[in-house]
Write a protein that holds these residues in place. Structure first.
Motif, PDB file in Angstrom:
ATOM      1  N   LEU A   3      29.568  37.243   4.636  1.00 35.23           N
ATOM      2  CA  LEU A   3      28.712  36.897   5.772  1.00 35.23           C
ATOM      3  C   LEU A   3      27.532  36.259   5.286  1.00 35.23           C
ATOM      4  CD1 LEU A   3      29.062  40.376   8.190  1.00 35.23           C
ATOM      5  CD2 LEU A   3      30.111  38.120   8.370  1.00 35.23           C
ATOM      6  N   SER A   4      26.847  36.343   4.245  1.00 30.89           N
ATOM      7  CA  SER A   4      25.801  35.579   3.794  1.00 30.89           C
ATOM      8  C   SER A   4      26.124  34.226   3.494  1.00 30.89           C
ATOM      9  CB  SER A   4      24.803  36.527   2.823  1.00 30.89           C
ATOM     10  OG  SER A   4      25.636  36.532   1.588  1.00 30.89           O
ATOM     11  N   GLU A   5      27.010  34.230   2.927  1.00 28.78           N
ATOM     12  CA  GLU A   5      27.520  32.892   2.494  1.00 28.78           C
ATOM     13  C   GLU A   5      28.012  32.115   3.900  1.00 28.78           C
ATOM     14  OE1 GLU A   5      30.713  30.272  -0.134  1.00 28.78           O
ATOM     15  OE2 GLU A   5      29.980  32.289  -1.064  1.00 28.78           O
ATOM     16  N   ARG A   8      24.862  31.108   5.655  1.00 28.49           N
ATOM     17  CA  ARG A   8      24.184  29.843   4.981  1.00 28.49           C
ATOM     18  C   ARG A   8      24.846  28.599   5.295  1.00 28.49           C
ATOM     19  NH1 ARG A   8      23.206  33.368   0.507  1.00 28.49           N
ATOM     20  NH2 ARG A   8      25.302  32.899  -0.421  1.00 28.49           N
ATOM     21  N   PHE A   9      26.193  28.657   5.364  1.00 19.92           N
ATOM     22  CA  PHE A   9      27.017  27.399   5.811  1.00 19.92           C
ATOM     23  C   PHE A   9      26.714  27.133   7.236  1.00 19.92           C
ATOM     24  CE2 PHE A   9      30.832  26.052   8.280  1.00 19.92           C
ATOM     25  CZ  PHE A   9      30.865  25.014   7.383  1.00 19.92           C
ATOM     26  N   LEU A  10      26.604  28.095   7.903  1.00 18.76           N
ATOM     27  CA  LEU A  10      25.963  27.786   9.344  1.00 18.76           C
ATOM     28  C   LEU A  10      24.860  27.198   9.591  1.00 18.76           C
ATOM     29  CD1 LEU A  10      27.488  30.782  11.410  1.00 18.76           C
ATOM     30  CD2 LEU A  10      28.422  28.606  11.658  1.00 18.76           C
ATOM     31  N   GLN A  11      23.909  27.693   8.846  1.00 13.96           N
ATOM     32  CA  GLN A  11      22.422  27.178   9.005  1.00 13.96           C
ATOM     33  C   GLN A  11      22.441  25.714   8.420  1.00 13.96           C
ATOM     34  OE1 GLN A  11      20.459  30.187   6.680  1.00 13.96           O
ATOM     35  NE2 GLN A  11      20.031  31.459   8.260  1.00 13.96           N
ATOM     36  N   THR A  45      36.719  29.331  -6.892  1.00 12.94           N
ATOM     37  CA  THR A  45      35.566  29.175  -8.105  1.00 12.94           C
ATOM     38  C   THR A  45      34.606  30.341  -8.102  1.00 12.94           C
ATOM     39  OG1 THR A  45      34.191  27.979  -6.393  1.00 12.94           O
ATOM     40  CG2 THR A  45      35.718  26.751  -7.898  1.00 12.94           C
ATOM     41  N   THR A  46      34.849  31.240  -6.949  1.00 13.50           N
ATOM     42  CA  THR A  46      33.685  32.321  -6.717  1.00 13.50           C
ATOM     43  C   THR A  46      34.179  33.380  -6.434  1.00 13.50           C
ATOM     44  OG1 THR A  46      33.138  31.876  -4.565  1.00 13.50           O
ATOM     45  CG2 THR A  46      31.780  30.693  -5.892  1.00 13.50           C
ATOM     46  N   ASN A  47      33.702  34.719  -6.467  1.00  6.67           N
ATOM     47  CA  ASN A  47      34.136  35.819  -6.122  1.00  6.67           C
ATOM     48  C   ASN A  47      34.466  36.104  -4.460  1.00  6.67           C
ATOM     49  OD1 ASN A  47      34.635  36.907  -8.819  1.00  6.67           O
ATOM     50  ND2 ASN A  47      32.552  37.982  -8.451  1.00  6.67           N
ATOM     51  N   ILE A  48      33.943  35.318  -3.844  1.00  7.36           N
ATOM     52  CA  ILE A  48      33.866  35.278  -2.435  1.00  7.36           C
ATOM     53  C   ILE A  48      35.220  34.464  -2.232  1.00  7.36           C
ATOM     54  CG2 ILE A  48      33.081  34.235  -0.217  1.00  7.36           C
ATOM     55  CD1 ILE A  48      30.333  34.874  -1.429  1.00  7.36           C
ATOM     56  N   TYR A  83      34.418  36.912  12.665  1.00  8.18           N
ATOM     57  CA  TYR A  83      34.459  36.512  14.068  1.00  8.18           C
ATOM     58  C   TYR A  83      33.340  36.939  14.950  1.00  8.18           C
ATOM     59  CZ  TYR A  83      36.243  35.742  18.765  1.00  8.18           C
ATOM     60  OH  TYR A  83      36.223  35.163  20.038  1.00  8.18           O
ATOM     61  N   ASN A  84      33.164  38.338  14.908  1.00  6.77           N
ATOM     62  CA  ASN A  84      31.914  38.910  15.565  1.00  6.77           C
ATOM     63  C   ASN A  84      30.748  38.311  15.004  1.00  6.77           C
ATOM     64  OD1 ASN A  84      33.543  40.521  17.074  1.00  6.77           O
ATOM     65  ND2 ASN A  84      33.421  42.102  15.537  1.00  6.77           N
ATOM     66  N   PHE A  85      30.585  37.998  13.801  1.00  6.51           N
ATOM     67  CA  PHE A  85      29.326  37.308  13.315  1.00  6.51           C
ATOM     68  C   PHE A  85      28.935  35.916  13.998  1.00  6.51           C
ATOM     69  CE2 PHE A  85      26.822  34.639  10.574  1.00  6.51           C
ATOM     70  CZ  PHE A  85      25.545  35.316  10.279  1.00  6.51           C
ATOM     71  N   ALA A  86      30.182  35.244  13.978  1.00  4.44           N
ATOM     72  CA  ALA A  86      30.080  33.975  14.671  1.00  4.44           C
ATOM     73  C   ALA A  86      29.815  33.818  16.132  1.00  4.44           C
ATOM     74  CB  ALA A  86      31.326  33.356  14.467  1.00  4.44           C
ATOM     75  N   LEU A  87      30.327  34.978  16.763  1.00  8.51           N
ATOM     76  CA  LEU A  87      29.926  35.092  18.099  1.00  8.51           C
ATOM     77  C   LEU A  87      28.518  35.597  18.511  1.00  8.51           C
ATOM     78  CD1 LEU A  87      33.005  36.919  19.732  1.00  8.51           C
ATOM     79  CD2 LEU A  87      32.415  34.639  19.919  1.00  8.51           C
ATOM     80  N   SER A  88      27.871  36.382  17.431  1.00  5.19           N
ATOM     81  CA  SER A  88      26.604  36.525  17.504  1.00  5.19           C
ATOM     82  C   SER A  88      25.499  35.687  17.479  1.00  5.19           C
ATOM     83  CB  SER A  88      26.333  37.935  16.638  1.00  5.19           C
ATOM     84  OG  SER A  88      26.343  37.768  15.354  1.00  5.19           O
ATOM     85  N   PHE A  89      25.972  34.599  16.383  1.00  6.22           N
ATOM     86  CA  PHE A  89      25.228  33.493  15.977  1.00  6.22           C
ATOM     87  C   PHE A  89      25.342  32.726  17.166  1.00  6.22           C
ATOM     88  CE2 PHE A  89      24.428  29.311  14.272  1.00  6.22           C
ATOM     89  CZ  PHE A  89      23.576  29.836  13.154  1.00  6.22           C
ATOM     90  N   GLU A  90      26.532  32.437  17.951  1.00  8.43           N
ATOM     91  CA  GLU A  90      26.518  31.586  19.081  1.00  8.43           C
ATOM     92  C   GLU A  90      25.522  32.001  20.158  1.00  8.43           C
ATOM     93  OE1 GLU A  90      29.784  29.157  21.676  1.00  8.43           O
ATOM     94  OE2 GLU A  90      30.443  30.885  20.296  1.00  8.43           O
ATOM     95  N   GLN A  91      25.539  33.280  20.680  1.00 10.28           N
ATOM     96  CA  GLN A  91      24.587  34.113  21.407  1.00 10.28           C
ATOM     97  C   GLN A  91      23.271  34.003  21.124  1.00 10.28           C
ATOM     98  OE1 GLN A  91      26.173  37.932  21.582  1.00 10.28           O
ATOM     99  NE2 GLN A  91      27.848  37.476  22.946  1.00 10.28           N
ATOM    100  N   GLN A  92      22.929  34.013  19.743  1.00  8.49           N
ATOM    101  CA  GLN A  92      21.543  33.739  19.418  1.00  8.49           C
ATOM    102  C   GLN A  92      21.114  32.298  19.771  1.00  8.49           C
ATOM    103  OE1 GLN A  92      20.867  33.802  15.214  1.00  8.49           O
ATOM    104  NE2 GLN A  92      18.518  34.488  15.438  1.00  8.49           N
ATOM    105  N   GLN A  93      21.901  31.587  19.484  1.00  7.96           N
ATOM    106  CA  GLN A  93      21.398  30.017  19.774  1.00  7.96           C
ATOM    107  C   GLN A  93      21.335  29.719  21.227  1.00  7.96           C
ATOM    108  OE1 GLN A  93      24.763  27.981  18.104  1.00  7.96           O
ATOM    109  NE2 GLN A  93      23.699  26.892  16.921  1.00  7.96           N
ATOM    110  N   TYR A  94      22.174  30.422  22.043  1.00  6.76           N
ATOM    111  CA  TYR A  94      22.125  30.209  23.520  1.00  6.76           C
ATOM    112  C   TYR A  94      20.602  31.004  23.723  1.00  6.76           C
ATOM    113  CZ  TYR A  94      22.891  30.558  28.447  1.00  6.76           C
ATOM    114  OH  TYR A  94      22.714  30.642  29.983  1.00  6.76           O
ATOM    115  N   ALA A  95      20.366  32.154  23.499  1.00 10.83           N
ATOM    116  CA  ALA A  95      19.178  32.778  23.722  1.00 10.83           C
ATOM    117  C   ALA A  95      18.068  31.922  23.381  1.00 10.83           C
ATOM    118  CB  ALA A  95      19.026  34.168  23.352  1.00 10.83           C
TER     119      ALA A  95
END
Length: 109
Positions: A3-5, A8-11, A45-48, A83-95
């Motif tokens: 989730l942190s990676e 970072r991609f979204l940011q 290339t990474t563990n992720i 998916y839930n993280f992406a939705l919460s990120f979208e809600q945060q942007q809207y807020a």
């Protein structure tokens, strides 16, 4: 870790594509699919990358639509969490967007 990676991609994406940019900004859910698809199609290339490739399968149907399938219960939980993280990120942007608006901005609607 995953989730942190993705975070970072979204940011990075939203820093490069400001709200006033000429390009159309993509939604976090679309970017999630793009990010996972990219991770699954390139060599790990990474563990992720290894975890994503082990837990998620990218399927395509006859209509050329793609969808993600969890290979195991943990893979399904991973897809759900992303998916839930992406939705919460979208809600945060809207807020944030709505917080910057004034009542006068909605009079002509």
């Amino acid at each position: 870790m995953i989730l942190s990676e993705f975070s970072r991609f979204l940011q990075e994406y939203y820093e490069e594509n400001s709200p006033n940019s000429a390009k159309e900004r993509k939604t976090p859910v679309f970017l999630l699919f793009f990010w996972v698809k990219n991770k699954l199609e390139t060599p790990a290339t990474t563990n992720i990358d290894k975890i994503l490739q082990k837990e998620i399968y990218l399927a395509k149907n006859r209509a050329e639509d793609f969808f993600l399938i969890g290979k195991s219960p943990s893979g399904r939980k991973l897809i759900d969490a992303l998916y839930n993280f992406a939705l919460s990120f979208e809600q945060q942007q809207y807020a944030r967007w709505i917080h910057e608006r004034k009542p006068e901005d909605f009079k002509n609607c």
